[in-house]
Design a protein around this motif. Sequence first.
Motif, short mmCIF file in Angstrom:
data_model
loop_
_atom_site.label_atom_id
_atom_site.label_comp_id
_atom_site.label_asym_id
_atom_site.label_seq_id
_atom_site.Cartn_x
_atom_site.Cartn_y
_atom_site.Cartn_z
N GLU A 176 -0.80 4.76 6.21
CA GLU A 176 -1.52 5.78 5.45
C GLU A 176 -0.69 7.06 5.34
OE1 GLU A 176 -5.40 8.65 6.06
OE2 GLU A 176 -5.47 6.61 6.86
N LYS A 177 -0.07 7.47 6.45
CA LYS A 177 0.75 8.67 6.42
C LYS A 177 1.94 8.49 5.48
CE LYS A 177 -0.50 10.16 11.10
NZ LYS A 177 -0.02 10.37 12.48
N LEU B 254 0.67 8.71 1.93
CA LEU B 254 0.34 10.09 1.58
C LEU B 254 1.59 10.93 1.39
CD1 LEU B 254 -2.72 10.65 3.91
CD2 LEU B 254 -2.73 10.61 1.42
N SER C 133 -6.80 13.17 3.82
CA SER C 133 -5.87 13.09 4.94
C SER C 133 -6.09 14.23 5.91
CB SER C 133 -4.43 13.11 4.42
OG SER C 133 -3.51 13.11 5.49
#
Length: 373
Positions: A140-141, A144, A200
């Motif tokens: 996910e990081k 993003l 986020s």
Amino acid sequence: MTSREYRLLVEHSPVMIWRAGLDAKCDYFNETWLAFTGRTMAQEMGDGWAEGVHPEDFERCVKHYLDHFRRREAFEMEYRLRRGDGVFRWIFDRGVPYTDDGGAFAGFIGSCIDIDERRTAEDAQQEHTREQLALARDFEKWILAIVSHDIRDPLNAIQLAAHVLARTSEPASPARKQADVVTRAVGRIQHIVGDLLDLSREREGAGIAVDPKPIDLRAMCQHIIEEVRSIATDRQITFDCEADGNGAWDEHRLLQAISNLTSNAVQHGTPGSPVRLRLTGDAQRVAVEVHNEGAIPGEVLPRIFEPFRSGRHHGRRGEGLGLGLFIAKAIAVAHGGGLEAATAEGRTTFRMVLPRITAVAPPPATGDPGRRA
């Protein structure tokens, strides 16, 4: 069955069996227990059995046992018990109170089974799950990071090129029309990018930063209605102002939140039905309400503010990722307020309450601010 047969059944049962008297100390263990621990009856008697409990489980195990013994209530617990070869094995222990022939409480009797294979499998599954969650967070990081940097740069270039093309083209020319299409598409993608960055920050615990300044909420609501009317030409959108709209808030963030609520009402309300905004308040706080025809299903309402859920409660998916209501609530909370949803008699209301003066400090910066004007 004779008493001798009962004794033989207990002694040779495949289940480990123990018994404790009125003093909570054990006075019996069957052969299966003794074969498992590799100890004698004399060694296990009284509190001797506890010597085989794993040190990390000892305090919890004994406390659980004594608490239920005092209350004379049945109990269940799992703990590690040392086998005769020195290996600790997980066992499941169930104890129940029993009475004598006269019906008086006489102590506890319990049974234990070896569940080590099951616990080992569960622990392995939990570790696998933790590893997968860690990988998902890292992924996910990474996504993003791509969204916030690698996608934004070419988007800005596309937007600039479309702006130049529109400025140098005739108003009614095909090139001007295509430039307008590109500009609108870029705006939609930028909106999605901003929503992902806000999500986020919320999931990382940073929250949404706000920069409170004096603004007029009444004028903001009127501006939002004018914008929505230009898009939803078939809808009647009204505004009832019943309070002073002055306060200290983050103008861009509140514009984002109220726009999300109004767009949600237009998109998911009954087609062709009116949408109503209402501003109320007192000296300390204000409330912005958005009303629309159409009810939210009861099974959806408790989770309506969860990410990727808003925008789907009527079985349709609109533009975006379903983050509008989630972000609107996060913005309200960042201002020290809140956002609630209610549905009754075929109508839905979202009510955002805000203190007139935002007293919360902005969250610390966490890299790319990703704010949208």
